[in-house]
Design a protein around this motif. Sequence first.
Motif, PDB file in Angstrom:
ATOM      1  N   ILE A 167      -7.795   2.236   8.781  1.00 16.38           N
ATOM      2  CA  ILE A 167      -6.976   1.691   7.691  1.00 16.38           C
ATOM      3  C   ILE A 167      -7.393   2.316   6.368  1.00 16.38           C
ATOM      4  O   ILE A 167      -8.560   2.239   5.986  1.00 16.38           O
ATOM      5  CB  ILE A 167      -7.125   0.159   7.623  1.00 16.38           C
ATOM      6  CG1 ILE A 167      -6.693  -0.481   8.947  1.00 16.38           C
ATOM      7  CG2 ILE A 167      -6.294  -0.401   6.465  1.00 16.38           C
ATOM      8  CD1 ILE A 167      -6.941  -1.967   9.006  1.00 16.38           C
ATOM      9  N   PRO A 168      -6.463   2.943   5.646  1.00 20.00           N
ATOM     10  CA  PRO A 168      -6.823   3.519   4.357  1.00 20.00           C
ATOM     11  C   PRO A 168      -6.862   2.479   3.249  1.00 20.00           C
ATOM     12  O   PRO A 168      -6.125   1.493   3.257  1.00 20.00           O
ATOM     13  CB  PRO A 168      -5.700   4.542   4.106  1.00 20.00           C
ATOM     14  CG  PRO A 168      -4.521   3.991   4.848  1.00 20.00           C
ATOM     15  CD  PRO A 168      -5.072   3.251   6.043  1.00 20.00           C
ATOM     16  N   LEU A 171       1.157   5.615  -2.920  1.00 28.92           N
ATOM     17  CA  LEU A 171       2.129   5.601  -1.814  1.00 28.92           C
ATOM     18  C   LEU A 171       1.812   6.689  -0.796  1.00 28.92           C
ATOM     19  O   LEU A 171       1.927   6.480   0.414  1.00 28.92           O
ATOM     20  CB  LEU A 171       3.540   5.780  -2.368  1.00 28.92           C
ATOM     21  CG  LEU A 171       4.061   4.627  -3.253  1.00 28.92           C
ATOM     22  CD1 LEU A 171       5.415   4.988  -3.838  1.00 28.92           C
ATOM     23  CD2 LEU A 171       4.129   3.330  -2.467  1.00 28.92           C
ATOM     24  N   ALA A 172       1.397   7.866  -1.280  1.00 25.45           N
ATOM     25  CA  ALA A 172       1.093   8.961  -0.366  1.00 25.45           C
ATOM     26  C   ALA A 172      -0.157   8.694   0.457  1.00 25.45           C
ATOM     27  O   ALA A 172      -0.324   9.247   1.546  1.00 25.45           O
ATOM     28  CB  ALA A 172       0.923  10.266  -1.145  1.00 25.45           C
ATOM     29  N   SER A 173      -1.050   7.845  -0.052  1.00 23.23           N
ATOM     30  CA  SER A 173      -2.304   7.583   0.660  1.00 23.23           C
ATOM     31  C   SER A 173      -2.097   6.773   1.937  1.00 23.23           C
ATOM     32  O   SER A 173      -2.958   6.767   2.813  1.00 23.23           O
ATOM     33  CB  SER A 173      -3.272   6.826  -0.257  1.00 23.23           C
ATOM     34  OG  SER A 173      -2.850   5.468  -0.438  1.00 23.23           O
ATOM     35  N   GLY A 174      -0.958   6.076   2.033  1.00 18.96           N
ATOM     36  CA  GLY A 174      -0.739   5.215   3.186  1.00 18.96           C
ATOM     37  C   GLY A 174      -1.464   3.892   3.104  1.00 18.96           C
ATOM     38  O   GLY A 174      -1.431   3.106   4.052  1.00 18.96           O
ATOM     39  N   ALA A 175      -2.113   3.617   1.979  1.00 19.50           N
ATOM     40  CA  ALA A 175      -2.869   2.371   1.831  1.00 19.50           C
ATOM     41  C   ALA A 175      -1.942   1.219   1.472  1.00 19.50           C
ATOM     42  O   ALA A 175      -0.894   1.404   0.860  1.00 19.50           O
ATOM     43  CB  ALA A 175      -3.937   2.533   0.751  1.00 19.50           C
ATOM     44  N   SER A 176      -2.349   0.025   1.845  1.00 19.44           N
ATOM     45  CA  SER A 176      -1.632  -1.177   1.439  1.00 19.44           C
ATOM     46  C   SER A 176      -2.448  -2.006   0.456  1.00 19.44           C
ATOM     47  O   SER A 176      -1.931  -2.938  -0.142  1.00 19.44           O
ATOM     48  CB  SER A 176      -1.276  -2.034   2.666  1.00 19.44           C
ATOM     49  OG  SER A 176      -2.426  -2.313   3.434  1.00 19.44           O
ATOM     50  N   GLY A 227       4.740  -4.890  -0.160  1.00 16.52           N
ATOM     51  CA  GLY A 227       3.964  -5.978   0.415  1.00 16.52           C
ATOM     52  C   GLY A 227       2.487  -5.712   0.446  1.00 16.52           C
ATOM     53  O   GLY A 227       1.794  -6.091   1.397  1.00 16.52           O
ATOM     54  N   GLY A 228       1.974  -5.050  -0.604  1.00 23.42           N
ATOM     55  CA  GLY A 228       0.564  -4.709  -0.642  1.00 23.42           C
ATOM     56  C   GLY A 228      -0.243  -5.685  -1.475  1.00 23.42           C
ATOM     57  O   GLY A 228       0.207  -6.792  -1.800  1.00 23.42           O
ATOM     58  N   SER A 280       2.400  -3.920   8.277  1.00 23.92           N
ATOM     59  CA  SER A 280       1.840  -3.644   6.958  1.00 23.92           C
ATOM     60  C   SER A 280       1.624  -2.160   6.773  1.00 23.92           C
ATOM     61  O   SER A 280       1.539  -1.393   7.718  1.00 23.92           O
ATOM     62  CB  SER A 280       0.513  -4.382   6.781  1.00 23.92           C
ATOM     63  OG  SER A 280      -0.426  -3.929   7.726  1.00 23.92           O
ATOM     64  N   GLY A 281       1.504  -1.779   5.505  1.00 25.91           N
ATOM     65  CA  GLY A 281       1.251  -0.378   5.179  1.00 25.91           C
ATOM     66  C   GLY A 281       2.391   0.204   4.392  1.00 25.91           C
ATOM     67  O   GLY A 281       3.550  -0.022   4.676  1.00 25.91           O
TER      68      GLY A 281
END
Length: 660
Positions: free
Chosen positions: A16-17, A54-59, A87-88, A145-146
């Motif tokens: 998970i990033p 957004l590019a990182s893929g993190a939530s 939804g982060g 999620s993500g």
Amino acid sequence: MDDNFKIADAPAAAEIPVFVLSFRQRDEVAAAAAGGGWRVVAARRPDGLEQRFLASGASVAVIDARGAMSEGLDATKALGAAVEAHGGAILILVSQSDTVHMRHFYDAGATHFLGSPMSSAAMAHAIRFAHRHVDRLARSRGQTSGAAEPLGWRFDAEMRSLQLTPGLANLLGLSEAPGLLSVMRRLDPEDRTLVRTALSRLGRDHGSTAFAHDLPGVGRVVQHLQYDHEAGSLHALVEALGVAPDASVAVRDALTGARDATSARRWIDRQLGEGQTIGVILIGLNRFETVNTAYGREAGDALLRGVSRRVAEVARAQLGQAAVVARIGGSEFLVASPGATGVQLAEAEARLEEAISRPFVAGGEIAHLGAKMASSASVAGDSAASLLRRASEALLGDAVPVEPNAPPLEELANDLHRALERSEIGVRFQPQVAIASGQIIGVEALARWQHPQLGEIGAETLFLAAQRAGLEAQLSDHVQRRALTAAAQWPSKLARLRLSINVTASDVGRAGFADSLLGRVDASGFPRARLTVEITESGIMADLTEAARLLSQLRAAGCRVAIDDFGTGYSSLAYLKALPLDYLKIDKRLSHDITGAHRDRVVVRGVIDMARSLGLAVVAEGVETDAQLDLLAKEGCQYFQGYLCAEPLDVPALANLVQG
């Protein structure tokens, strides 16, 4: 945040990033998050923040607002809408005294906060709770999620197997389990070197690092690497900086009116690809940061705009309207022109030097700048990277002055092996004096080469020759060892003096250098508590993270640390706040300037005031006259060294001076 902590019951966290933005302590916060088991994408600046998140893929985004409340609040506002839409969650790190301001962060979109002091475990659990918030939101929406499918890869050293995430495999047009060689062939030779260098930085003590390069099919990316020692596997998140259209291609740098480095390199590569020859000039401004300190950032920005205008005017007058001007660093500029000859480049350099030497207006005051320059013309087979590298090497080569009448460096480089074997290279000690009392309180060890044919050769030329010969590390070790051994055997009248020794930029990047140096100190018998380690601005900026780590280790071991030749580099003053320093040594050119015009004294005053506000003692180098010393004392400088007291001395002469 030095807990060795990992969440035991969250095996999926490693996939998970987490996105981290920290203006002051990026590496420490990233390490703490990585200790919790997450893949970390870390940033220090808010440029393109929404795109990078957004590019990182993190939530979950972690924003470290400690000591940077206004920057942290602006970043939260910039991310709030995007995080809510996906939804982060946003976790804010704040100092305990600043928790009263959390209402503003809440209004901007923050969902969680953590007050310091905090441990790595506390921060890791806070991220874990934020992820639970994200998961619950996703379930309530019927989503997973993500923010986006992450790009990344994993390499198993034992199995020699490489696995790409589906997203990265699709972008590269490869299978999800390609051969290692097939991926490496996609990289330019220079980028392969970056990969090897980054991998060499990974060790048991340093499990994460990052590097940037151009990836075919993706664009400019940052590879965030983490090594799992227990599993023997290497994981990477690929942050695609070019996911959104690159506005810099169409919109010039708003600060200076110049292109940025990336678009300039693309322009050069495009011209070279069309068979055009390109001439380039690199320009490094002198004293910009000291002027910036004296007059403020707003004045500094205006100064850069003024420099850019003058550079552009001269470049197009000398090299034609097709010439390109780019600001490629804090105070570095590039001029590139198709078809420029060596003669044209030399003439343009002379005109540029004259233009930059004319006074500028900064903060309502008159400010003077200087510049170092180097040029290079393309040859067959060149890329933008190789062309600029030659120019950069020429610029750096000229940055350190060689003593007058010094022999060619190639000749010295050839003799250096023999000199080290025959112990022709020794040290002299130049006194450092407390201005208030006039007492000698320490010395700096300076290398001297007693060449059998050429006589005495000083440290500047000596280390340039060592760079040319590839012997810089051996020479640095030799000089440090000679200085420590001699100081450990000083007579009793010198027993209270401090000793300052120098480390080089290449020392900073050497694996295990801190342990080696401390071992050398202990073996000599010289006490750590009386040792100061000096490093130049250029040595720090060559690898700021490694330099900070090295200085922290040395300071924790009982040594003091100093930044040397301050005021000659192109670096930002902001890094001083993050480095564990005890002394700031003003370069001799600033010491000489203080007896010049009023504006020169204002610059020196600004440097001294800034150093003292950070709790650093100030040492002025190269002091040669009573007038210089008197003005430095009036501005608050505490120590000086230079020929006004003494030249670099051998031990008997030093003992006589101290006793007399």
